[in-house]
Design a protein around this motif. Structure first.
Motif, short mmCIF file in Angstrom:
data_model
loop_
_atom_site.label_atom_id
_atom_site.label_comp_id
_atom_site.label_asym_id
_atom_site.label_seq_id
_atom_site.Cartn_x
_atom_site.Cartn_y
_atom_site.Cartn_z
N LYS A 115 12.09 -2.05 -8.36
CA LYS A 115 10.68 -1.89 -8.85
C LYS A 115 9.69 -2.64 -7.85
CE LYS A 115 8.00 -3.83 -12.69
NZ LYS A 115 8.08 -4.86 -13.76
N GLN A 116 9.96 -3.70 -7.31
CA GLN A 116 9.15 -4.34 -6.13
C GLN A 116 8.81 -3.18 -5.17
OE1 GLN A 116 10.77 -8.25 -4.86
NE2 GLN A 116 11.92 -8.17 -6.62
N PHE A 117 9.80 -2.74 -4.79
CA PHE A 117 9.64 -1.66 -3.55
C PHE A 117 8.56 -0.55 -4.00
CE2 PHE A 117 10.91 2.54 -2.07
CZ PHE A 117 10.62 2.61 -0.67
N ILE A 118 8.95 -0.15 -5.26
CA ILE A 118 8.02 1.10 -5.85
C ILE A 118 6.48 0.57 -5.87
CG2 ILE A 118 7.41 2.35 -7.91
CD1 ILE A 118 10.47 2.89 -8.30
N GLU A 119 6.22 -0.71 -6.38
CA GLU A 119 5.13 -1.36 -6.73
C GLU A 119 4.38 -1.23 -5.38
OE1 GLU A 119 5.94 -4.84 -8.58
OE2 GLU A 119 5.90 -4.00 -10.56
N VAL A 120 5.06 -1.68 -4.09
CA VAL A 120 4.35 -1.77 -2.88
C VAL A 120 3.85 -0.41 -2.49
CG1 VAL A 120 4.72 -2.25 -0.36
CG2 VAL A 120 5.52 -3.80 -2.21
N LEU A 121 4.69 0.80 -2.53
CA LEU A 121 4.28 1.99 -2.29
C LEU A 121 3.09 2.32 -3.09
CD1 LEU A 121 7.38 3.84 -1.67
CD2 LEU A 121 6.36 2.51 -0.21
N LYS A 122 3.19 2.25 -4.32
CA LYS A 122 2.01 2.68 -5.21
C LYS A 122 0.82 1.87 -4.88
CE LYS A 122 4.73 3.73 -9.19
NZ LYS A 122 4.91 3.50 -10.76
N GLU A 123 0.81 0.50 -4.40
CA GLU A 123 -0.51 -0.23 -4.09
C GLU A 123 -1.01 0.37 -2.83
OE1 GLU A 123 1.08 -4.34 -3.90
OE2 GLU A 123 1.25 -4.51 -5.94
N THR A 124 -0.14 0.92 -1.85
CA THR A 124 -0.49 1.44 -0.59
C THR A 124 -0.82 2.73 -0.55
OG1 THR A 124 1.72 1.61 0.17
CG2 THR A 124 0.79 -0.45 0.77
N GLY A 125 -0.82 3.48 -1.77
CA GLY A 125 -1.08 4.84 -1.87
C GLY A 125 -0.02 5.66 -1.26
N ARG A 126 1.12 5.26 -1.01
CA ARG A 126 2.08 6.01 -0.43
C ARG A 126 3.21 6.69 -1.39
NH1 ARG A 126 3.59 2.61 4.84
NH2 ARG A 126 1.38 2.06 5.38
N TYR A 127 3.06 6.22 -2.75
CA TYR A 127 4.17 6.59 -3.64
C TYR A 127 4.26 8.23 -4.03
CZ TYR A 127 6.89 6.41 -7.87
OH TYR A 127 7.92 6.79 -8.83
N ASP A 128 3.03 8.77 -4.15
CA ASP A 128 2.98 10.09 -4.67
C ASP A 128 3.70 11.21 -3.66
OD1 ASP A 128 1.88 9.12 -7.01
OD2 ASP A 128 0.05 10.09 -6.74
N ALA A 148 6.72 -7.13 3.07
CA ALA A 148 5.47 -7.60 3.58
C ALA A 148 4.96 -6.68 4.79
CB ALA A 148 5.68 -9.22 3.89
N GLU A 149 6.07 -6.29 5.39
CA GLU A 149 5.57 -5.58 6.66
C GLU A 149 5.31 -3.90 6.48
OE1 GLU A 149 8.09 -4.21 10.33
OE2 GLU A 149 8.80 -5.80 9.52
N GLU A 150 5.86 -3.33 5.17
CA GLU A 150 5.77 -1.97 4.97
C GLU A 150 4.29 -1.46 4.90
OE1 GLU A 150 5.94 1.58 4.10
OE2 GLU A 150 7.50 0.62 4.83
N PRO A 151 3.30 -2.35 4.41
CA PRO A 151 1.87 -1.80 4.48
C PRO A 151 1.54 -1.46 6.02
CG PRO A 151 1.92 -3.42 3.09
CD PRO A 151 3.50 -3.31 3.82
N ARG A 152 1.89 -2.33 7.01
CA ARG A 152 1.70 -1.96 8.17
C ARG A 152 2.17 -0.80 9.00
NH1 ARG A 152 1.97 -7.44 7.57
NH2 ARG A 152 4.02 -7.83 8.48
N ARG A 153 3.27 -0.24 8.07
CA ARG A 153 3.92 0.79 9.00
C ARG A 153 3.26 2.25 8.75
NH1 ARG A 153 8.78 -0.99 10.47
NH2 ARG A 153 9.70 1.26 10.64
N PRO A 154 3.82 3.29 9.39
CA PRO A 154 3.03 4.50 9.36
C PRO A 154 3.06 4.95 8.14
CG PRO A 154 4.57 4.33 11.37
CD PRO A 154 4.69 3.31 10.60
N ALA A 155 1.96 5.78 7.60
CA ALA A 155 1.94 6.19 6.03
C ALA A 155 2.59 7.61 6.10
CB ALA A 155 0.37 6.17 5.80
N THR A 156 2.80 8.19 7.48
CA THR A 156 3.29 9.40 7.24
C THR A 156 4.15 9.72 8.54
OG1 THR A 156 1.36 10.48 8.78
CG2 THR A 156 1.28 10.63 6.29
N GLY A 157 5.32 10.73 8.22
CA GLY A 157 6.21 11.07 9.41
C GLY A 157 7.02 9.93 9.86
N ASN A 158 7.40 8.97 8.62
CA ASN A 158 8.12 8.14 8.91
C ASN A 158 9.51 7.73 8.16
OD1 ASN A 158 8.59 5.40 10.63
ND2 ASN A 158 8.44 4.31 8.47
N TYR A 159 10.55 7.61 8.60
CA TYR A 159 11.83 7.61 7.96
C TYR A 159 12.32 6.06 8.03
CZ TYR A 159 16.96 7.69 6.86
OH TYR A 159 18.24 7.43 6.67
N THR A 160 12.55 5.60 7.01
CA THR A 160 13.03 4.08 6.90
C THR A 160 14.32 4.05 5.79
OG1 THR A 160 10.98 3.40 6.90
CG2 THR A 160 12.53 1.85 5.93
#
Length: 577
Positions: free
Chosen positions: A407-420, A359-371
């Motif tokens: 799968k849930q994690f990947i879907e969140v990244l795809k929805e936020t445009g961060r996956y590719d 739930a928090e991931e979309p509010r985190r930086p889209a670049t330059g971030n290591y999690t």
């Protein structure tokens, strides 16, 4: 008057009976030695370890006083018999566990079947009988003096070694802030670690959940990946620092070195903002990251500590069920009183933390971030089904849950445009002992070691946890799925399955290379061989000395996995990497 005087004299003698000291010795073993050992081994996962130690000290004092009080109203022979039974039982537990180790170390399943085996039970019964016989015939004055001395030594030594260790731990895990996000890198790095995920079962899990290859588009599954360590506490510093522990260096020195020079420090140097999600600190290796969450509430509460003390003090035949389910009498009682789940709830708490993170991931930086996210599923105890519901479960169900979390994690990244444009690593710190006789699509079980029966038997003879060669292979076969950032492969291409030996220790080198030049480091580096010293874990000083002696006497061998995935036993090599 004479009759009253005789009664008074009898009471006085009973009050100072040497067998009271013997009973105190038995209680000290059961209520001091075992609890302190368990709390020392699991201090990072317990909310208030120092408080719990006080509880057990008070329990020892109160039960000793209670035994003394009750003995005033019992015949001397009954007091003697009770004290001998109590002390003999406690001593037999210690000796039986030495020869048939329970491996209670971290709160995870160990070789509980060894102590619960018929052989282990017969040994304990024999030790108990011999000990009781000897204590019965030893002169009373010797019993009293020796028992009093041993009791004092046990209490003092445990207190002096445990309380300072807890203080050192508290001072070592103070988090420090990471540098501000000044990274010019155009991609994020995600490293999700699913504890005890047996890598070759990923294909089974994906098909079982109806996931097609597009779910993991752009990923490569390194199906022959090998971990360098059996357990999490050693595996983490190994793959975060890119170094392995080598005797005679102290484990603590190795961990400090890993903290000073690790993947985390590399990424901070490059300007990455580093953040981690875990229930506890993993030996301080994650303490120099921002937003570190030490959310240990519910991870190992006092009822669970009581469960594990009962586990160590219970007859071996009663141990396996408690180890598998992570809950016993203490947790069941706590659930009835407080009307909430109790016991080893780390899997449940970790899954809840994962849901919050998504739930928090979309509010985190889209670049330059290591999690970095450390997930307990599919690690035991087995208390969640594949949908994350609390119920009696299995390793297979929690492995399916872990795959669903991916799968849930990947879907969140795809929805936020961060996956590719992200480097995504889905992995485990080590494999598992893969319980059962599972084989996927009638294929031979991949965790069978490719060696002769004689070789497998030889490994079983030197394995500290008494696992046979096939299970040993399973424990060192972790999950390794990697999707590089855009420009390094097709992020929409089908899932690839790549054979060939790779090892977790090379993870730091791979991430550094891809950060420096994403197009030049698409493939994870192949390994020509993997060296393993099985059973080597960061234990107490006595435990480390014992392991050093065993290695020098070649009672434990190094193993080498070659490029053909065949295991070799290196009996005559010096212990170094």
């Amino acid at each position: 008057m004479d009759h009253l005087a005789m009664q008074a004299e009898a009471v006085t003698k009973r009050r100072f009976s040497p067998y009271l000291s013997l009973a105190a010795l038995g209680l000290a073993i059961l209520l001091i030695t075992f609890p302190f050992e368990i709390i020392r081994a699991n201090a990072a996962e317990i909310q208030a370890p120092g408080t719990y130690l006080i509880y057990f000290l008070l329990s020892f004092v109160l039960l000793t006083a209670l035994f003394t009080g009750v003995s005033l109203f019992l015949p001397a022979r009954v007091v003697k018999l009770l004290a001998i039974v109590l002390a003999s039982y406690a001593i037999s537990i210690i000796i039986a566990d030495y020869f048939f180790p329970l491996d209670i170390g971290p709160l995870e399943t160990g070789s509980e079947q060894a102590t619960a085996s018929l052989q282990g039970q017969l040994w304990q019964l024999a030790i108990f009988a011999v000990g009781a016989g000897l204590l019965y015939i030893i002169p009373e004055h010797l019993i009293g003096s020796a028992a009093a001395v041993f009791t004092a030594v046990l209490v003092a030594s445990n207190a002096l070694t445990t309380f300072p260790a807890l203080q050192d731990r508290e001072s070592s895990i103070a988090a420090t802030a990471a540098p501000a996000n000044t990274s010019s890198h155009g991609f994020n790095i995600y490293q999700l670690i699913f504890d005890s995920y047996y890598g070759p079962w990923f294909e089974f899990a994906r098909h079982e959940l109806g996931m097609d290859e597009g779910t993991f588009a752009g990923f490569t599954h390194y199906i022959d990946a090998k971990s360098n360590y059996w357990n999490t506490d050693s595996s983490f510093p190994s793959f975060l620092s890119g170094t392995t522990y080598a005797l005679p260096m102290k484990v603590s020195a190795w961990e400090k070195q890993a903290r000073r020079d690790s993947l985390i420090t590399d990424l901070n140097t490059y300007g990455y903002r580093t953040s981690a999600y875990a229930l506890y600190s993993r030996g301080g290796l994650l303490t120099n990251v921002a937003d570190f969450r030490n959310e240990i509430s519910g991870s190992a509460d006092f009822p669970l500590v009581v469960d594990f003390v009962l586990l160590r003090t219970a007859p071996p035949i009663a141990r396996p069920a408690m180890m598998r389910k992570g809950r016993g009498a203490g947790s069941i009682l706590a659930e009835l009183i407080f009307d909430r789940p109790s016991g080893d709830m780390r899997v449940y708490e970790s899954y809840r933390q994962f849901v919050d993170y998504l739930a928090e991931e979309p509010r985190r930086p889209a670049t330059g971030n290591y999690t970095l996210f450390h997930s307990y599923p599919p690690h035991p105890p087995y208390i969640l089904d594949r949908h994350g519901n609390l119920e009696n479960s299995t390793y297979e169900e929690q492995l399916l849950l872990a795959t669903s979390m991916m799968k849930q994690f990947i879907e969140v990244l795809k929805e936020t445009g961060r996956y590719d444009n992200s480097l995504i690593i889905l992995m485990s710190d080590h494999g598992d002992t893969a319980p059962g006789s599972f084989s996927y699509r009638d294929q031979p079980m991949r965790y069978f070691i490719k060696m002769s029966t004689a070789k497998a038997s030889e490994i079983a003879a030197v394995d500290l946890r008494r696992m046979n060669g096939r299970l040993l292979e399973a424990r060192y076969s972790p999950l390794m799925l990697i999707k590089p950032p855009a420009g390094c492969g097709d992020p929409h291409g089908p899932l690839r399955v790549k054979e060939g030996l790779v090892q977790l220790k090379d993870l730091r080198r791979f991430i550094n290379a891809i950060v420096k030049d994403p197009k030049a480091a698409c493939e994870y580096p192949a390994a020509s061989s993997v060296l393993i010293s099985h059973g080597l874990v960061p234990l107490s000083e006595d435990g480390k000395r014992k392991q050093v002696d065993e290695l020098r006497n070649r009672r434990i061998s190094q193993y080498l996995i070659d490029e053909h995935l065949e295991w070799h036993i290196l009996e005559d090599t010096e212990f170094e990497y």
